[in-house]
Design a protein around this motif. Structure first.
Motif, short mmCIF file in Angstrom:
data_model
loop_
_atom_site.label_atom_id
_atom_site.label_comp_id
_atom_site.label_asym_id
_atom_site.label_seq_id
_atom_site.Cartn_x
_atom_site.Cartn_y
_atom_site.Cartn_z
N ARG A 130 -16.65 -5.57 -13.09
CA ARG A 130 -16.46 -7.03 -13.04
C ARG A 130 -16.47 -7.57 -11.61
NH1 ARG A 130 -12.84 -10.23 -16.85
NH2 ARG A 130 -14.80 -11.36 -17.00
N HIS A 131 -17.07 -6.82 -10.69
CA HIS A 131 -16.98 -7.17 -9.26
C HIS A 131 -17.55 -8.55 -8.96
CE1 HIS A 131 -21.24 -6.71 -8.00
NE2 HIS A 131 -21.29 -5.96 -9.07
N ASP A 132 -18.51 -9.02 -9.82
CA ASP A 132 -19.14 -10.32 -9.52
C ASP A 132 -18.17 -11.49 -9.73
OD1 ASP A 132 -19.21 -9.57 -12.19
OD2 ASP A 132 -20.88 -10.90 -12.67
N ILE A 133 -17.08 -11.28 -10.47
CA ILE A 133 -16.10 -12.37 -10.63
C ILE A 133 -14.78 -12.05 -9.90
CG2 ILE A 133 -17.05 -13.18 -12.83
CD1 ILE A 133 -14.19 -11.80 -13.83
N LEU A 134 -14.82 -11.00 -9.06
CA LEU A 134 -13.61 -10.58 -8.32
C LEU A 134 -13.71 -11.04 -6.88
CD1 LEU A 134 -11.08 -8.76 -7.77
CD2 LEU A 134 -12.64 -6.82 -7.62
N SER A 135 -12.66 -11.69 -6.38
CA SER A 135 -12.67 -12.10 -4.98
C SER A 135 -11.26 -11.98 -4.40
CB SER A 135 -13.18 -13.54 -4.84
OG SER A 135 -12.36 -14.42 -5.60
N GLY A 136 -11.18 -12.03 -3.08
CA GLY A 136 -9.88 -11.92 -2.40
C GLY A 136 -9.59 -13.18 -1.61
N ILE A 137 -8.39 -13.73 -1.78
CA ILE A 137 -7.94 -14.89 -1.00
C ILE A 137 -6.61 -14.52 -0.37
CG2 ILE A 137 -7.20 -17.31 -1.07
CD1 ILE A 137 -9.04 -17.69 -3.51
N ILE A 138 -6.55 -14.58 0.96
CA ILE A 138 -5.32 -14.21 1.68
C ILE A 138 -4.19 -15.17 1.31
CG2 ILE A 138 -4.30 -14.34 4.00
CD1 ILE A 138 -5.68 -11.82 3.83
N ASN A 139 -2.99 -14.62 1.07
CA ASN A 139 -1.81 -15.46 0.89
C ASN A 139 -1.54 -16.24 2.17
OD1 ASN A 139 -1.31 -14.50 -1.67
ND2 ASN A 139 0.17 -12.96 -1.01
N GLY A 140 -0.94 -17.39 2.03
CA GLY A 140 -0.48 -18.12 3.20
C GLY A 140 0.95 -17.71 3.54
#
Length: 477
Positions: A238-248
């Motif tokens: 499912r890598h095409d819908i997986l992303s990383g967003i850094i916490n604030g």
């Protein structure tokens, strides 16, 4: 404007055991400030504090039980919190996952399966609230059944599933499936079944419209056997819908210019208060007061994940170097004892404080010159961001969110003004020790050191930055 239902098992400052609570207490406020209509939903634990008592909203019937929904708000905000009130499950002393003696709740599967069902009822506008979200944002295994149950609904909202730590998966014996009254059509290899067991987290990973995790590097790492804990194949699929967003980070609490726990405030424009904090910290912890000796700090759980074993291997040689070391934390009892032994043997070099102390945490971030964070893995991490904001240069291992938030001090990055710390690659004592020695060389050259400090202090780790990335993701689905 998006309507967002944010489902979490814990929310700061109502109840907290870890980083998930910090996200659930900060990201919704940042999204509300961007004009979104967001509601947080969580169980109504006995241990909840720091908010107005919930007022009764409605009653939803699930599994032949009446479940009440109460409404309160996140403190100092307009963000609504809906509390799932079912006293037979939640009205007990303890935290969301353990009783007051530290034992896991024996009915933890029942508790969070019920919570997920109520989230779905609210998401489908069947809870008499006349409000239906566009997006349901689920977090960690405790909400993993929500995307799975929503997959069976028509005209459902979109779902996002955020992984805060893949190590916790919510796995139960197959025999738990029927008593939880879960739909039979979800029990298969491409559903909730995982090697003959029931996996809550798999529900989120298999059925959510988007999967996120708390840093771009961790999003890559969890697709490998080392960090995927058996689900790396599904995540890679499912890598095409997986992303990383850094916490604030909460920049109102972690700000050296007006930190309530500091006697001397400072900023990137005027660093003089930082030295005053250092001298005060040395005095407070019984170390020789010396402006010129580099002071290393570490705050964290004393467990192998945090690389404390690497530090213990380095301490004998560190005591021969011109440095001081202060630590605040608790965890593995044998590690605590070893650290305290070092502090007894080298009282002019090492100060160890076992436990947790919020004022001291701020004073170490401000008073230390260098912050140690040699984690074996770190989905996001917060202290490396606090440290940079406080002009305390972090030494980190290149993993997870640490790799995404700290720029190594190399000739190129120092020339172009992006350097903000010291990075090492391999989780071995020799690599950590080399990074420590490298920091001593940099520290000795004050103009270079101050340039790196200013680069670190002016980076934007605010929640507004993260919230706008989540908003973009919501818009895509």
């Amino acid at each position: 404007m998006k309507k967002i239902l944010f489902a979490s098992s814990e929310t700061h400052p109502l109840i907290k055991t870890g980083g998930l609570a910090d996200v659930a207490g900060s990201l919704p406020i940042a999204l509300a400030e961007l004009g979104q209509d967001i509601r947080v939903i969580m169980p109504n634990y006995q241990g909840i504090k720091n908010c107005e008592p919930g007022r009764y909203l409605c009653t939803v019937r699930v599994n032949n039980s009446d479940i009440h929904l109460l409404e309160t708000r996140l403190p100092n905000s307009e963000v609504v919190v809906w509390l799932v009130d079912y006293p037979p499950f939640f009205n007990f002393p303890g935290n969301p996952y353990h009783d007051e003696n530290g034992k896991p709740w024996p009915n933890i599967g029942d508790r969070f399966a019920l919570f997920c069902r109520i989230v779905v009822e609210v998401a489908m506008n069947r809870a008499y609230l006349d409000w239906q979200p566009d997006v349901v944002h689920c977090n960690d295994w405790q909400t993993g059944l929500v995307p799975a149950l929503l997959s069976l609904e028509e005209n459902r909202p979109a779902s996002i599933f955020t992984i805060h730590n893949m190590a916790y998966q919510g796995i139960f014996p197959a025999s738990a499936y029927t008593p939880l009254n879960l739909p039979g059509q979800l029990w298969h290899q491409d559903g909730l079944e995982y090697h003959g067991m029931l996996s809550f987290i798999k529900g989120g990973l298999q059925f959510a419209d988007r999967i996120t995790t708390v840093s771009p590097t961790y999003a890559q790492e969890i697709q490998t056997p080392e960090f995927g804990y058996g689900l790396e194949g599904l995540l890679a699929y499912r890598h095409d819908i997986l992303s990383g967003i850094i916490n604030g980070i909460d920049t109102s609490i972690w700000n050296p210019a007006d930190d309530v726990y500091l006697n001397h405030h400072y900023s990137a424009e005027n660093l003089s208060g930082k030295l005053q904090n250092k001298l005060e910290l040395q005095e407070k912890l019984g170390l020789p007061i010396n402006a010129d000796i580099p002071l290393f700090g570490l705050i964290g759980r004393l467990v192998e994940q945090k690389g404390i074993d690497l530090l213990l291997s380095c301490l004998p040689e560190m005591t021969t170097l011109p440095l001081q070391f202060v630590l605040l934390g608790s965890g593995d009892k044998s590690i605590e004892l070893k650290l305290e032994d070092f502090a007894r043997l080298y009282p002019d070099k090492i100060a160890i404080t076992i436990g947790y102390n919020e004022p001291l945490a701020h004073q170490i971030e401000a008073g230390a010159d260098i912050f140690l964070m040699p984690s074996r893995f770190e989905p996001c991490g917060l202290n490396q961001m606090y440290s940079q904001r406080y002009g305390t240069l972090p030494i980190i291992r290149k993993t997870g969110g640490l790799a995404d938030t700290v720029v190594d001090s190399l000739p190129d990055s120092m020339t172009n003004g992006t350097a903000s710390g010291i990075v090492f690659n391999d989780p071995v004592p020799a690599a950590l020790l080399e990074a420590i020695k490298r920091s001593l060389v940099l520290f000795a050259h004050k103009p270079t050191w101050q340039k790196i400090q200013l680069s670190a202090m002016t980076k934007d780790f605010s929640w507004q930055n993260s919230a706008s990335q989540y908003l973009e993701l919501y818009s895509q689905i």
